[in-house]
Write an enzyme that holds these catalytic residues in place. Sequence first.
Site, mmCIF file in Angstrom:
data_model
loop_
_atom_site.group_PDB
_atom_site.id
_atom_site.type_symbol
_atom_site.label_atom_id
_atom_site.label_comp_id
_atom_site.label_asym_id
_atom_site.label_seq_id
_atom_site.Cartn_x
_atom_site.Cartn_y
_atom_site.Cartn_z
ATOM 1 N N ASN A 116 7.178 5.367 11.660
ATOM 2 C CA ASN A 116 5.936 6.324 11.040
ATOM 3 C C ASN A 116 4.555 6.236 12.275
ATOM 4 O O ASN A 116 4.198 4.846 12.303
ATOM 5 C CB ASN A 116 6.094 6.092 9.915
ATOM 6 C CG ASN A 116 4.032 6.398 8.754
ATOM 7 O OD1 ASN A 116 3.693 7.244 9.872
ATOM 8 N ND2 ASN A 116 4.026 5.253 8.100
ATOM 9 N N LYS A 143 1.573 7.295 11.743
ATOM 10 C CA LYS A 143 0.488 7.433 10.826
ATOM 11 C C LYS A 143 -0.196 8.566 12.190
ATOM 12 O O LYS A 143 0.085 9.433 13.212
ATOM 13 C CB LYS A 143 0.200 5.740 10.758
ATOM 14 C CG LYS A 143 1.182 5.692 9.968
ATOM 15 C CD LYS A 143 0.739 3.660 9.506
ATOM 16 C CE LYS A 143 2.114 2.794 8.774
ATOM 17 N NZ LYS A 143 1.406 1.727 7.847
ATOM 18 N N HIS A 150 3.021 8.321 1.046
ATOM 19 C CA HIS A 150 2.446 7.536 1.796
ATOM 20 C C HIS A 150 1.556 6.402 1.057
ATOM 21 O O HIS A 150 0.761 7.284 0.486
ATOM 22 C CB HIS A 150 2.805 7.479 3.107
ATOM 23 C CG HIS A 150 2.314 5.851 3.894
ATOM 24 N ND1 HIS A 150 1.703 5.332 3.859
ATOM 25 C CD2 HIS A 150 3.679 5.199 4.335
ATOM 26 C CE1 HIS A 150 1.421 4.057 4.646
ATOM 27 N NE2 HIS A 150 2.726 4.257 4.630
ATOM 28 N N GLU A 204 -0.721 4.733 1.734
ATOM 29 C CA GLU A 204 -2.313 5.336 2.663
ATOM 30 C C GLU A 204 -2.990 6.497 1.932
ATOM 31 O O GLU A 204 -4.151 6.776 2.118
ATOM 32 C CB GLU A 204 -1.938 5.396 4.257
ATOM 33 C CG GLU A 204 -2.001 3.581 5.324
ATOM 34 C CD GLU A 204 -0.579 3.563 5.567
ATOM 35 O OE1 GLU A 204 -1.258 4.797 6.348
ATOM 36 O OE2 GLU A 204 -0.567 1.863 5.780
ATOM 37 N N GLU A 227 8.175 1.069 -0.184
ATOM 38 C CA GLU A 227 6.798 0.305 0.513
ATOM 39 C C GLU A 227 6.147 -0.465 -0.449
ATOM 40 O O GLU A 227 5.488 0.237 -0.971
ATOM 41 C CB GLU A 227 6.327 0.887 1.246
ATOM 42 C CG GLU A 227 6.915 1.953 2.330
ATOM 43 C CD GLU A 227 6.375 2.637 3.579
ATOM 44 O OE1 GLU A 227 6.983 2.263 4.423
ATOM 45 O OE2 GLU A 227 5.364 3.195 3.264
ATOM 46 N N GLY A 279 1.848 -3.166 7.122
ATOM 47 C CA GLY A 279 1.006 -3.579 8.447
ATOM 48 C C GLY A 279 -0.022 -4.920 7.942
ATOM 49 O O GLY A 279 -0.497 -5.217 8.998
ATOM 50 N N SER A 295 6.326 -3.533 7.360
ATOM 51 C CA SER A 295 6.391 -4.825 8.677
ATOM 52 C C SER A 295 7.946 -5.467 8.773
ATOM 53 O O SER A 295 8.205 -6.212 9.408
ATOM 54 C CB SER A 295 5.855 -6.500 8.175
ATOM 55 O OG SER A 295 4.815 -5.779 8.090
HETATM 56 P P1 PGA Z 1 4.263 -1.463 8.888
HETATM 57 O O1 PGA Z 1 4.069 0.028 8.100
HETATM 58 O O2 PGA Z 1 5.862 -1.118 9.730
HETATM 59 O O3 PGA Z 1 3.223 -1.300 10.242
HETATM 60 O O4 PGA Z 1 4.628 -2.367 8.281
HETATM 61 C C1 PGA Z 1 4.939 0.718 7.401
HETATM 62 C C2 PGA Z 1 4.750 1.690 6.754
HETATM 63 O O5 PGA Z 1 3.481 1.855 6.577
HETATM 64 O O6 PGA Z 1 5.204 2.927 6.814
#
Ligand code: PGA
Length: 253
Positions: free
Chosen positions: A9, A11, A97, A99, A169, A175, A215
């Site tokens: 992803n 983003k 997601h 976000e 998630e 993140g 992560s």
């Molecule tokens: P991350 O993000 O691996 O940077 O924690 C995962 C995601 O939001 O899909």
Amino acid sequence: MRKQIAAANWKMNLTLEQGETLIDEILSSPLNVNEDKLAVFAVPFPYLINVKNKLAVKKNVFAAAQNCYNKKSGAYTGEVSAEMLKSIGLQYVVLGHSERREYFNESNAMLAEKVNICFENGLQPIFCCGEPLSIREAGTQNSYVETQLKESLFHLTADQLKGFVIAYEPIWAIGTGKTASSDQAQEMHAHIRSVLAAQYGNAVADSISILYGGSVKAANAKEIFGKPDVDGGLVGGASLVAAEFTTIINSLK
Ligand code: PGA
């Protein structure tokens, strides 16, 4: 056997040139993919056609959109429809997601509409769910995630859910460098599968790929993916580094 999937992803990161270099680097490494082990790259809309064309040289590696709109077509300036994604030959779309839920107010009901419109266009959603820290601290994460699934997916038929893809998630692990332990991931994945089994039966529940996100990196992928109900990962930060994501793909069981 249900599919094992390593999904990148990106983003809102990378220029087209940086993204293409990253894909070239990953494709030049030996990748342990086959019909049951897939790599997926969820990239920004403007790069989809280029990335899809680049990935076409390799089997079992796919491009995905990071979102689509919940309306068919019309006066929705700036939005992208499922039909448009289908028209460029895409198969996968990340939906819901955290976000998107947080910054763009995507509700469970709106996501149910997005899931429907993806199915109408033959697109496979990678449906994200997961709880915020406050819910985890209150110990109510199981019912929280269950509600997300019920309100967005449980109107679907068993046939539609067969082979579906869910990404769990936990928001507190995205993140942050704070990964859920592999046992915490397994516990929630087993819960999700049991909720699906109660509604749709074991055969459907066992066919659904449940990815872990939050992560994931080269150093922890093998342990997390090794858990029986974890079928791969949705990876943000570490998917932007070729060596990291290559190792993550090759950690699928
Ligand atoms: P991350 O993000 O691996 O940077 O924690 C995962 C995601 O939001 O899909």
